[in-house]
Design an enzyme around this catalytic site. Structure first.
Site, PDB file in Angstrom:
ATOM      1  N   TYR A 157       0.848  -1.198   0.000  1.00 24.61           N
ATOM      2  CA  TYR A 157       0.000   0.000   0.000  1.00 24.61           C
ATOM      3  C   TYR A 157       0.886   1.251   0.000  1.00 24.61           C
ATOM      4  O   TYR A 157       0.752   2.135  -0.852  1.00 24.61           O
ATOM      5  CB  TYR A 157      -0.915  -0.032   1.245  1.00 24.61           C
ATOM      6  CG  TYR A 157      -1.553   1.287   1.605  1.00 24.61           C
ATOM      7  CD1 TYR A 157      -2.681   1.750   0.934  1.00 24.61           C
ATOM      8  CD2 TYR A 157      -1.027   2.087   2.631  1.00 24.61           C
ATOM      9  CE1 TYR A 157      -3.261   2.969   1.271  1.00 24.61           C
ATOM     10  CE2 TYR A 157      -1.607   3.296   2.972  1.00 24.61           C
ATOM     11  CZ  TYR A 157      -2.726   3.731   2.286  1.00 24.61           C
ATOM     12  OH  TYR A 157      -3.289   4.935   2.616  1.00 24.61           O
ATOM     13  N   LYS A 211       1.510   4.214  -2.713  1.00 25.81           N
ATOM     14  CA  LYS A 211       1.133   5.599  -2.377  1.00 25.81           C
ATOM     15  C   LYS A 211       2.305   6.536  -2.707  1.00 25.81           C
ATOM     16  O   LYS A 211       2.097   7.676  -3.109  1.00 25.81           O
ATOM     17  CB  LYS A 211       0.754   5.736  -0.892  1.00 25.81           C
ATOM     18  CG  LYS A 211      -0.541   5.086  -0.461  1.00 25.81           C
ATOM     19  CD  LYS A 211      -1.785   5.626  -1.121  1.00 25.81           C
ATOM     20  CE  LYS A 211      -2.311   6.909  -0.574  1.00 25.81           C
ATOM     21  NZ  LYS A 211      -3.603   7.301  -1.222  1.00 25.81           N
TER      22      LYS A 211
END
Ligand SMILES: NC(=O)c1ccc[n+]([C@@H]2O[C@H](COP(=O)([O-])OP(=O)(O)OC[C@H]3O[C@@H](n4cnc5c(N)ncnc54)[C@H](O)[C@@H]3O)[C@@H](O)[C@H]2O)c1
Ligand SMILES: CC(C)CCC[C@@H](C)[C@H]1CC[C@H]2C3=C(CC[C@]12C)[C@@]1(C)CC[C@H](O)[C@@H](C(=O)O)[C@@H]1CC3
Length: 345
Positions: A144, A148
């Site tokens: 994740y 990002k």
């Protein structure tokens, strides 16, 4: 060549508007007189004054319909961090964000506000009052975070005064509040399964938790201050409650507020981290046969046992940011909003 209608400066789109932050954001935008289009892969509710467009942000044609005559786009869609699905993160956060930028260009959008994350600089070790000029994490704590980082770079690099396309990234940390599907529900689930008896480490580590309305306020200030002659162009901004709190005090206040006991016994950080890493590796090896999701992933242990709080000085200086709801009040409102998670309910 197709003629484009000039977008209205009060018409915006919220990509990810069915989600926790997205919905709070668009409710506030409607209150402030904006016309809002929601774009999301799922429709979670209906709201007067809001036009819903269902679609995948990787689909440029679908996006173009939602971005028609829109001047400001808020991009706050992402797969859930807990999904731990590398291919999905790559497709949505990186390829999908490229598609969002391309669609913004084609639709004549003037401003793109990305919801990034303060975790883009977090590597699992202490960060105290971190500023935005800290380097991106070389070893991000999970897929994740890895995506990002790429997503934020794409959006900030797309900022072009010449093309009349301005971008900014908001980096909140530990968002919480009513309707959050993550922090409070996961915490209470762990408590109900008897897993919240222990404090990882000595319990003194300070962390930022940010009330959702403050995060919304930061996004709207950014959109309204983002101009060609402003310092916001192509920059990232930390948005927090600006009140670092001991991680375990915060968790204890939520737990006790909902009728559960606060954790009391201490376990050494390195021991818990080692066990979490081992369980994560076992789960990875067994994944083709069985899907196991340990409650204490290495990422959660790192977040629970280290300092990670960030300076909002840049947001205060460039856009006059000040949190609207103090932490104590934010915790009370949050606890009151989860009557169904109260002990015995
Ligand atoms: N929750 C936090 O603590 C936190 C902290 C920092 C940053 N963020 C960032 O804030 C943003 C919002 O997070 P949230 O907590 O509201 O998450 P959420 O899961 O509640 O909302 C995300 C929304 O994105 C939508 N979405 C996912 N994939 C999509 C796709 N392919 N096309 C269209 N829509 C899609 C989902 O359906 C969902 O409604 C995310 O970008 C997240 O990375 C969250
Ligand atoms: C089981 C317990 C040890 C912990 C239970 C609470 C956790 C589920 C949350 C505590 C800190 C939270 C957090 C996030 C997810 C939920 C927690 C781990 C994020 C990783 C979500 C994604 C954001 O981008 C991160 C950020 O930078 O703000 C969050 C960091 C805090």
């Amino acid at each position: 060549m197709a003629t484009r209608t000039r977008p209205s400066s009060k018409r915006c789109a919220v990509i990810g508007g069915s989600g926790f932050l997205g919905r709070h954001l668009l409710e506030r935008l409607v209150d402030r007189g904006y016309t809002v289009n929601v774009f999301d892969i799922r429709q979670a509710y209906e709201l007067p004054g809001v036009t819903f467009h269902r679609g995948d942000l990787c689909d440029r044609q679908a996006l173009l319909v939602a971005l028609k005559e829109v001047s400001i786009v808020f991009h706050c869609a992402s797969p859930a961090p807990a999904s731990d699905d590398r291919a999905l993160f790559q497709r949505v956060n990186i390829d999908g964000t490229r598609t969002v930028i391309q669609a913004c260009h084609e639709a004549g959008v003037q401003k793109l506000i990305l919801t990034s994350s303060a975790s883009v600089v977090f590597e699992g070790t202490d960060i105290k009052n971190g500023r935005e000029d800290l380097p991106y994490a070389k070893k991000p704590i999970d897929y994740y975070t890895e995506t990002k980082i790429q997503q934020e770079k794409l959006v900030l690099e797309a900022c072009s005064k010449e093309k009349g396309f301005l971008t900014v990234a908001i980096r909140p940390h530990g968002i919480f509040g009513p309707r959050d599907p993550q922090l409070v529900p996961i915490l209470i689930d762990a408590a109900r399964r008897g897993k919240m008896k222990f404090i990882i480490g000595d319990g003194s580590n300070l962390v930022d938790f940010t009330y959702v309305e403050n995060v919304v306020h930061g996004h709207i200030l950014a959109a309204e201050h983002l101009k060609a002659d402003s310092p916001l162009c192509g920059q990232a901004y930390h948005i927090t409650n600006d009140e670092p709190v001991r991680f375990w005090d915060f968790m204890s206040q939520i737990l006790e507020g909902l009728g559960y006991s606060a954790p009391r016994y201490h376990l050494p950080y390195t021991l818990v981290y080692g066990i979490a890493l081992l369980l994560w590796l076992i789960a990875l090896v067994l994944r083709p046969l069985i899907r196991i999701k340990p409650t204490f992933s290495p990422m959660r242990v790192a977040l629970a046992g280290t300092h990670h709080y960030y300076s909002c000085a840049r947001a205060k200086k460039d856009m006059g940011y000040q949190p609207l709801v103090p932490l104590r009040e934010a915790i009370v409102r949050t606890v009151e909003s989860y009557p169904h998670l109260r002990k015995g309910a």
